[in-house]
Every structure is written in C-alpha cells, then in structure tokens.
Design an enzyme around this catalytic site. Structure first.
Site, PDB file in Angstrom:
ATOM      1  N   PHE A  23     -13.416 -15.438  25.107  1.00  0.00           N
ATOM      2  CA  PHE A  23     -14.313 -16.530  25.467  1.00  0.00           C
ATOM      3  C   PHE A  23     -13.461 -17.689  25.948  1.00  0.00           C
ATOM      4  O   PHE A  23     -12.278 -17.783  25.595  1.00  0.00           O
ATOM      5  CB  PHE A  23     -15.153 -16.958  24.250  1.00  0.00           C
ATOM      6  N   GLN A  59     -22.829 -31.103  26.255  1.00  0.00           N
ATOM      7  CA  GLN A  59     -22.209 -30.023  27.025  1.00  0.00           C
ATOM      8  C   GLN A  59     -23.143 -29.402  28.057  1.00  0.00           C
ATOM      9  O   GLN A  59     -24.267 -29.026  27.726  1.00  0.00           O
ATOM     10  CB  GLN A  59     -21.753 -28.925  26.067  1.00  0.00           C
ATOM     11  N   HIS A  73     -23.366 -26.150  30.233  1.00  0.00           N
ATOM     12  CA  HIS A  73     -22.788 -24.812  30.347  1.00  0.00           C
ATOM     13  C   HIS A  73     -22.717 -24.458  31.826  1.00  0.00           C
ATOM     14  O   HIS A  73     -23.701 -24.645  32.555  1.00  0.00           O
ATOM     15  CB  HIS A  73     -23.686 -23.825  29.591  1.00  0.00           C
ATOM     16  N   LEU A  85     -29.723 -19.282  30.197  1.00  0.00           N
ATOM     17  CA  LEU A  85     -28.283 -19.085  30.073  1.00  0.00           C
ATOM     18  C   LEU A  85     -27.828 -17.674  30.457  1.00  0.00           C
ATOM     19  O   LEU A  85     -28.449 -16.689  30.083  1.00  0.00           O
ATOM     20  CB  LEU A  85     -27.872 -19.337  28.617  1.00  0.00           C
ATOM     21  N   GLU A  87     -21.266 -16.973  28.496  1.00  0.00           N
ATOM     22  CA  GLU A  87     -19.859 -17.005  28.891  1.00  0.00           C
ATOM     23  C   GLU A  87     -19.207 -15.631  28.686  1.00  0.00           C
ATOM     24  O   GLU A  87     -18.143 -15.356  29.253  1.00  0.00           O
ATOM     25  CB  GLU A  87     -19.162 -18.046  28.022  1.00  0.00           C
ATOM     26  N   ARG A 128     -15.674 -25.246  29.025  1.00  0.00           N
ATOM     27  CA  ARG A 128     -16.927 -25.389  29.764  1.00  0.00           C
ATOM     28  C   ARG A 128     -17.000 -26.672  30.558  1.00  0.00           C
ATOM     29  O   ARG A 128     -17.551 -26.691  31.663  1.00  0.00           O
ATOM     30  CB  ARG A 128     -18.097 -25.328  28.779  1.00  0.00           C
ATOM     31  N   HIS A 159     -26.804 -27.747  27.607  1.00  0.00           N
ATOM     32  CA  HIS A 159     -26.690 -26.641  26.662  1.00  0.00           C
ATOM     33  C   HIS A 159     -26.526 -27.049  25.208  1.00  0.00           C
ATOM     34  O   HIS A 159     -27.180 -26.512  24.319  1.00  0.00           O
ATOM     35  CB  HIS A 159     -25.488 -25.783  27.095  1.00  0.00           C
ATOM     36  N   ARG A 174     -17.380 -28.552  22.986  1.00  0.00           N
ATOM     37  CA  ARG A 174     -17.334 -27.387  22.099  1.00  0.00           C
ATOM     38  C   ARG A 174     -16.838 -26.159  22.845  1.00  0.00           C
ATOM     39  O   ARG A 174     -17.192 -25.950  24.011  1.00  0.00           O
ATOM     40  CB  ARG A 174     -18.724 -27.103  21.547  1.00  0.00           C
TER      41      ARG A 174
HETATM   42  C1  LIG Z   1     -29.272 -19.575  25.109  1.00  0.00           C
HETATM   43  C2  LIG Z   1     -28.214 -19.990  24.121  1.00  0.00           C
HETATM   44  C3  LIG Z   1     -27.132 -19.163  23.863  1.00  0.00           C
HETATM   45  C4  LIG Z   1     -26.151 -19.537  22.950  1.00  0.00           C
HETATM   46  N1  LIG Z   1     -25.101 -18.687  22.697  1.00  0.00           N
HETATM   47  C5  LIG Z   1     -24.197 -19.033  21.745  1.00  0.00           C
HETATM   48  C6  LIG Z   1     -23.150 -18.133  21.386  1.00  0.00           C
HETATM   49  O1  LIG Z   1     -23.045 -17.031  21.889  1.00  0.00           O
HETATM   50  N2  LIG Z   1     -22.271 -18.523  20.442  1.00  0.00           N
HETATM   51  C7  LIG Z   1     -22.354 -19.745  19.831  1.00  0.00           C
HETATM   52  O2  LIG Z   1     -21.527 -20.033  18.966  1.00  0.00           O
HETATM   53  N3  LIG Z   1     -23.353 -20.602  20.154  1.00  0.00           N
HETATM   54  C8  LIG Z   1     -24.281 -20.270  21.073  1.00  0.00           C
HETATM   55  N4  LIG Z   1     -25.289 -21.148  21.373  1.00  0.00           N
HETATM   56  C9  LIG Z   1     -25.433 -22.380  20.585  1.00  0.00           C
HETATM   57  C10 LIG Z   1     -26.046 -22.030  19.236  1.00  0.00           C
HETATM   58  O3  LIG Z   1     -26.886 -20.936  19.366  1.00  0.00           O
HETATM   59  C11 LIG Z   1     -26.848 -23.189  18.652  1.00  0.00           C
HETATM   60  O4  LIG Z   1     -26.080 -24.363  18.682  1.00  0.00           O
HETATM   61  C12 LIG Z   1     -27.220 -22.871  17.217  1.00  0.00           C
HETATM   62  O5  LIG Z   1     -27.845 -21.612  17.144  1.00  0.00           O
HETATM   63  C13 LIG Z   1     -28.105 -23.930  16.599  1.00  0.00           C
HETATM   64  O6  LIG Z   1     -28.495 -23.491  15.315  1.00  0.00           O
HETATM   65  P1  LIG Z   1     -29.260 -24.431  14.311  1.00  0.00           P
HETATM   66  O7  LIG Z   1     -29.444 -23.665  13.068  1.00  0.00           O
HETATM   67  O8  LIG Z   1     -28.585 -25.741  14.241  1.00  0.00           O
HETATM   68  O9  LIG Z   1     -30.667 -24.679  15.012  1.00  0.00           O
HETATM   69  P2  LIG Z   1     -31.794 -23.647  15.522  1.00  0.00           P
HETATM   70  O10 LIG Z   1     -31.395 -22.240  15.399  1.00  0.00           O
HETATM   71  O11 LIG Z   1     -32.255 -24.159  16.819  1.00  0.00           O
HETATM   72  O12 LIG Z   1     -32.922 -23.873  14.450  1.00  0.00           O
HETATM   73  C14 LIG Z   1     -33.579 -25.107  14.304  1.00  0.00           C
HETATM   74  C15 LIG Z   1     -34.626 -24.956  13.237  1.00  0.00           C
HETATM   75  O13 LIG Z   1     -35.160 -26.221  12.919  1.00  0.00           O
HETATM   76  C16 LIG Z   1     -36.553 -26.147  12.853  1.00  0.00           C
HETATM   77  N5  LIG Z   1     -37.093 -27.458  13.204  1.00  0.00           N
HETATM   78  C17 LIG Z   1     -36.765 -28.233  14.259  1.00  0.00           C
HETATM   79  N6  LIG Z   1     -37.479 -29.374  14.219  1.00  0.00           N
HETATM   80  C18 LIG Z   1     -38.243 -29.317  13.124  1.00  0.00           C
HETATM   81  C19 LIG Z   1     -39.200 -30.183  12.526  1.00  0.00           C
HETATM   82  N7  LIG Z   1     -39.515 -31.355  13.062  1.00  0.00           N
HETATM   83  N8  LIG Z   1     -39.816 -29.782  11.381  1.00  0.00           N
HETATM   84  C20 LIG Z   1     -39.528 -28.579  10.832  1.00  0.00           C
HETATM   85  N9  LIG Z   1     -38.643 -27.728  11.351  1.00  0.00           N
HETATM   86  C21 LIG Z   1     -38.010 -28.096  12.480  1.00  0.00           C
HETATM   87  C22 LIG Z   1     -36.957 -25.057  13.804  1.00  0.00           C
HETATM   88  O14 LIG Z   1     -38.198 -24.507  13.401  1.00  0.00           O
HETATM   89  C23 LIG Z   1     -35.798 -24.073  13.642  1.00  0.00           C
HETATM   90  O15 LIG Z   1     -36.064 -23.178  12.598  1.00  0.00           O
HETATM   91  C24 LIG Z   1     -26.270 -20.783  22.281  1.00  0.00           C
HETATM   92  C25 LIG Z   1     -27.354 -21.612  22.535  1.00  0.00           C
HETATM   93  C26 LIG Z   1     -28.302 -21.236  23.461  1.00  0.00           C
HETATM   94  C27 LIG Z   1     -29.447 -22.193  23.721  1.00  0.00           C
END
Ligand SMILES: Cc1cc2nc3c(=O)[nH]c(=O)nc-3n(C[C@H](O)[C@H](O)[C@H](O)COP(=O)(O)OP(=O)(O)OC[C@H]3O[C@@H](n4cnc5c(N)ncnc54)[C@H](O)[C@@H]3O)c2cc1C
Length: 597
Positions: A98, A233, A235, A245, A248, A279, A359, A401
């Site tokens: 990566f 960021q 992407h 997306l 990468e 990135r 992203h 990142r």
């Molecule tokens: C398309 C894509 C591909 C990616 N690929 C990678 C990768 O390969 N490797 C990597 O390291 N990172 C990757 N990333 C980044 C990474 O996936 C995210 O930064 C990470 O998954 C975020 O996780 P999280 O648990 O913080 O939030 P999320 O998984 O987004 O979860 C947020 C949670 O909060 C809850 N929530 C939000 N607001 C409220 C509210 N007001 N009340 C109650 N609940 C709420 C939602 O219901 C959800 O359950 C990618 C991101 C994207 C968008």
C-alpha cells in the site's frame, strides 16, 4: 472493538443510527496494516517511521509507536475470532503493498546513479493484511458477532442527538428512536463516541451518506475542541464524478495511473515510489496534470489502469513476476465489479477514469492514548467521555493518513478506549442526571416541525458541498478560504430558518437529514477556520499562498473551539516527540525531514 472490550468488564450498550453491520467500516476494501512480516522482512519500527513520515511529522510519536506495536497482536486477535483473511500458500495471513508503506532498501547506496534500484533509500513492503478487497466487511461482521456472543446490548437505529454534560462531565446521551420518533435519554458512567467520518461535507466523496460527523459536531457544541480538521484526505482514485472508491490496493497490486499523453505521470512527482507515494502527493499530482491540460481529453480526470498487460509492461506486480487477468480478478473482485456496474467499464480490458475523492478526516475529537477525550493543550481529560475511530484524533495520522492505517487505528485504539472506559465505569458511581436533559433537543426538533418549509434542505447541502470541494479541497488559498467562510455564514442563516415538510414521527428521515446537515455545517466552519489559521502547507493541507512546511510556526496540532454561532477560535497543542539518547546527547528519535517519495 471498544464495546467488545468494555463488555468483558461492565454492562455495555451500543447506540447506532444504522443497523451496525451497515457502518462504513463495511465498505473498507484494501486492508489493515500490521508488520507481521509474513511475506518479507518487516518490523513495527518500519511501520512507525512510515506512519510518522506519511503524516508529514504532525503525528504524535508515542501514539504511533503504540499503534504499530499493538497492531500485530490485534491482527492475531481478529484471526482467532474467526476473521477469514486471505492466506499465503503455506497458510499464513496474506499481505499486500500500500502507498507509503516501506522498509529500508538492503542494497541502498547513496552514491548510486539516480533512478537505479540501489539509489532508492526505501522500497515498498507488503504490510496490508486483507480478505480480498472486502477487509472492512469481514472486520465488521466478525466484531459484531463477537459482541452478540459477549452480550452487548444493541440499540439499533437510535440516532444520538446530544450528549448530557454536567459540570464538564459526561453523564449520558440523548437519542431519537428512528422508528417511532421518541426521544430517549441514556444514563451512563462513561460514553464513547465512534460515529465515523464526515466526508459528506464535500461534493465528490467516497463516504456513505450517513457520514455526517454527528459525534464531533455535538462535542464541539459542548465546548470540546476539534483537532486538526484542516487535514482532510482526498483519495486519488475515486470513480470520475461519482467519487466511489477504487481502493489503493489497485496500485498496491500493480495498477498504474496515466494522463492523456499516455505518460505514467507519477514518475515526475515521486520518482522513487511512483504510484505508491502517499495519497496527498498522488492527489496533488492528478490536479497538476489536469491543470497542465493533461487530463483525459482535456477534462478533469486521469486513468487508472489495472490490466494485466500494463502491470506486466511496467513490472509492477508485488513480486515483479508476470500476472494474468485471472490473478487481477481474484485480487480485486469488488473493485472490478464496481467499475463494471457504475462506470460500464471493464477494468480487465480498459483503464478506468478517476479523480480525487474526499475520503478521510485525519482530525476529530482529540484523545489521549487511552481514548480519553481531552479539552485543551495541557491534555486535560473530560471525565466520562471517550472517542475512537475516524471521529477521534489521537493523533496517529497527523497531516495525512497512510492507506490501511485507519482500520488498524480502529482496532488498536478501540480496544484501548473500551478498556479505559470500562475501568472508569467500574470505579465510578452513577452521578445524577439533570432534570429534562432532552429539552434542548426537543426544542430544536419542535422548531423544525413547526416551521413551514422555506426551501429544500438539499439546496443548502449542495451549496455547502460545492463550496467545500472548490474552496477548501486539495488546494486552498486565503482567498478561497475566506470566500468559503462567508458562504458558510450565509448557509447557516438559511439553515436556521428551515422547516421540514414531513411532520410525522415514524421514520422521519427528512428531519434527521436536516439535523445531520447542521452537524456538517458546524464541522465545515471549524474546518475552514482551522485551514485559514494554518499558514503553511503540510500533508493534505496545501496552501498555494504558503507552499512550504513551516516547522518554526506550525509544528503543532490545531485545537478549534466553537466561538459564537459562526466563529472558531484556534489554539495549538505541541506535537508529542520521542527523545532518545545518541552519543551521550538527547536527540529526537524521528528527526524532521523533507518528505519525498
Ligand atoms: C470506501 C472506503 C474504503 C476504505 N478502505 C479502507 C481500507 O482499506 N483500509 C483502511 O484502513 N481504511 C479504509 N477506509 C477508512 C475506514 O474504513 C474508516 O475510516 C473506518 O472504517 C471508520 O470506522 P469507524 O468505526 O470510525 O466509523 P464507521 O464504521 O463509519 O461507523 C460509524 C458508526 O457510528 C454510528 N453513528 C454515526 N452517527 C451516529 C449518531 N448520530 N447516532 C448513533 N450512531 C451514529 C453509525 O451508525 C455507525 O455504526 C475506507 C473508507 C471508505 C469510505
């Protein structure tokens, strides 16, 4: 991960506006970083160095070392929970390359002819553990199942609208039950915010519609500062116009970007790592090409090519060996499917049109390495309040990142925060709730329901997204940021007059979308304020009027506090730097260097 860890010690509930397995983590494609050294030499020290350099030295170094050390055990924990990682032929967890993930080049020779293998100080390393290109999906499913097994209580489709803060202490939250419109208060000894990203602030984004930054916005309204929001960021490889997306992993597995002249333009901008540069570097390079008129057909996009013939021509496969289409299809099944479905392009046969897409927010709610939310430059914790994941900023990503470092941030710091919040809860008594903690929320909702609609809320959203994309995107200047600041003030005034058309209580998604837009507007203002105040270029923050990094004045984290309805007040917090003894003298372990790839 936090809930799972916390529930081993105390009763734990998860409140989620989405059904939990629909969270954006499920969309993560390429992988999760950990220096397992399954395919080649590697070490957590290599990973820590890359993370700090990738973040343009704005990374807190202790936090980065914790991340990279604990990553290894966290991966094995996930494996033991049943996560179906891809495997090597002899059964170990498979890893892929990566951007920005490197190791020292064993044949490096500073006097070697530039361009030769020996002239490269560092070379790419296979560090990203993956389950095809569905890594996040597998992590999310695995952790959800473990939580169910562990007896975590889930309040699915409950949308948090406020924190209950008393005397600077967090005592619970207020949430609306989406199916009924009923307001609920949750009384808790400790609360962790993990609401994910806020990419919906921008017009072209890889983020799901639900990523509206509710947690950070609500914390900000309670006087908690937000850290480093100016570092957002982009992407490099989003599907043209749609922003969806294309991981990468495409380039990690050998894909190459081309301009209209058929040039592999990354050779110009990052002669060493080329398409595997960080990135921010790749996204800026695409913009430069487009500005120079080298976009495809003169337009604002370039090509990403993952055809086996291209990978073979440039010898970019991970092993340098020739590959065939079946290999590409097996490594990147979802990506290929996205391109076929959303673009009508078959990436096995043709290159894909791409442009940078909003992203990931490097910034967020400031925390320490135990996930405790902190409120000032002296790192004073907010009792009872924790944060983890993309909504938090610990800060392991600094100004930019590296790919695959978010998923590992979630599991390492989710686990730490879960443990810390449970320990705090087990030594704390329930403090009384104030009378009617739901009242401010109720008043806001009643206002929206009682007003007649002045204009469709999506109009305000679209204008915000366009402004942020054009004036606070990959490149910014004083002029564009000042314009963005003024536009946002106007949008906030119109927002305050909004009413919603649906006056109902059952699944009133219109109402919730308006409330989410309010969160995005607050975060957009804090982002623009932070970006205006930082008069330098570092990582993802590229000020064309201040093109250089300025370590003299800006080697510090921004803390943006809300100041009235439309303003921010910026304070700065020193970067955590590790000192070591070298030849009898104390010196920095990770000396500042000019970032080149
Ligand atoms: C398309 C894509 C591909 C990616 N690929 C990678 C990768 O390969 N490797 C990597 O390291 N990172 C990757 N990333 C980044 C990474 O996936 C995210 O930064 C990470 O998954 C975020 O996780 P999280 O648990 O913080 O939030 P999320 O998984 O987004 O979860 C947020 C949670 O909060 C809850 N929530 C939000 N607001 C409220 C509210 N007001 N009340 C109650 N609940 C709420 C939602 O219901 C959800 O359950 C990618 C991101 C994207 C968008």
């Amino acid at each position: 991960m936090a809930a799972l860890e916390s529930s081993k010690r105390v009763g734990t509930a998860v409140v989620s506006k989405l059904y939990p397995t629909r969270s954006h983590t499920g969309a993560a494609q390429g992988g999760i970083a950990a220096a397992l050294a399954n395919l080649e030499d590697d070490s957590w020290e290599n990973h820590a160095y890359d993370t700090i350099k990738g973040g343009d030295f704005l990374v807190d170094q202790t936090a980065a070392e914790v991340l990279c050390k604990e990553a290894v055990d966290c991966i094995y924990d996930l494996e033991h929970m049943g996560l179906p990682f891809d495997r090597t032929a002899d059964g170990r967890i498979s890893q892929r390359r990566f951007g920005g993930h490197t190791k020292p080049n064993p044949i490096y020779d500073p006097s070697a002819t530039p361009g030769t293998e020996a002239a490269k100080p560092r070379i790419p390393v296979m560090r990203a553990c993956h389950a095809a290109d569905r890594t996040g999906h597998m992590i999310l499913q695995t952790l959800y199942q473990q939580c169910i097994k562990q007896g975590v209580t889930f309040f699915d489709e409950f949308h948090m609208l406020d924190l209950v803060m008393v005397d600077g202490e967090c005592r619970g939250i207020v949430a609306i039950e989406i199916a009924t419109g009923q307001l609920h208060t949750f009384h808790a000894k400790s609360v962790l915010i993990a609401t994910g990203g806020f990419g919906r602030m921008f017009k072209v984004s890889s983020n799901a519609y639900a990523l509206t930054g509710d947690g950070p916005a609500i914390a900000y309204r309670h006087g908690i500062p937000l850290e480093d929001l100016e570092f957002y960021q982009f992407h490099p490889t989003g599907i043209y116009r749609l922003g969806i997306l294309l991981s990468e992993a495409c380039r990690g597995d050998g894909g190459v970007m081309f301009n209209d002249k058929g040039e592999r333009f990354m050779e110009k901008y990052a002669p060493n790592l080329k398409d595997l540069a960080s990135r921010d570097v790749c996204s800026r390079s695409i913009y430069q090409e487009v500005r120079a008129g080298n976009g495809i057909g003169g337009k604002d996009y370039v090509f990403l090519d993952i055809r086996a013939e291209t990978i073979n021509k440039y010898k970019t496969s991970p092993t340098g060996q020739a590959v065939d289409s079946a290999w590409v299809e097996k490594r990147l099944p979802d990506i290929i499917e996205f391109a076929r479905t959303y673009l009508g392009v078959d990436p096995i046969r043709e290159p894909m049109p791409i442009q940078p897409t909003a992203h990931y927010g490097m910034g967020g709610i400031p925390t320490d390495v135990h996930g405790r939310v902190i409120q000032d430059a002296a790192n004073t914790p907010v009792p009872g309040l924790y944060a983890a994941g993309e909504s938090a900023c610990v800060s392991v990503h600094g100004a930019n990142r590296l790919g695959t470092n978010s998923l590992v941030d979630l599991v390492v710091y989710g686990k730490r925060a879960g443990r810390a919040m449970a320990e705090y809860a087990s030594i704390t008594k329930f403090q009384p709730m104030p009378p009617h903690p739901e009242l401010p929320t109720k008043t806001a909702i009643d206002g929206l329901l009682s007003r007649t609609r002045t204009e469709p809320w999506v109009r305000i959203r679209d204008e915000m997204q366009k402004t942020m994309m054009d004036d606070c995107g990959v490149y910014r200047t004083e002029e564009t940021l000042t314009r963005a600041r003024d536009v946002l003030i106007g949008l906030k005034e119109r927002y305050a007059r909004l009413g919603v058309q649906d006056k109902g209580t059952v699944f009133n998604t219109g109402l919730l979308e308006v409330l989410e837009l309010g969160c995005l507007l607050d975060l957009a203002q804090a982002t623009v304020g932070s970006a205006l105040a930082r008069k330098e270029s570092r990582g993802a923050h590229s000020r064309e009027d201040f093109p250089n990094r300025d370590d003299q004045n800006f080697f510090a984290h921004t803390l943006a506090y809300r100041d009235g309805d439309n303003g921010t007040r910026e304070a700065y917090k020193p970067v955590d730097v590790i000192m070591v003894e070298k030849n009898g003298e104390m010196t920095t372990k990770y000396p500042l260097e000019i970032r080149k790839y």
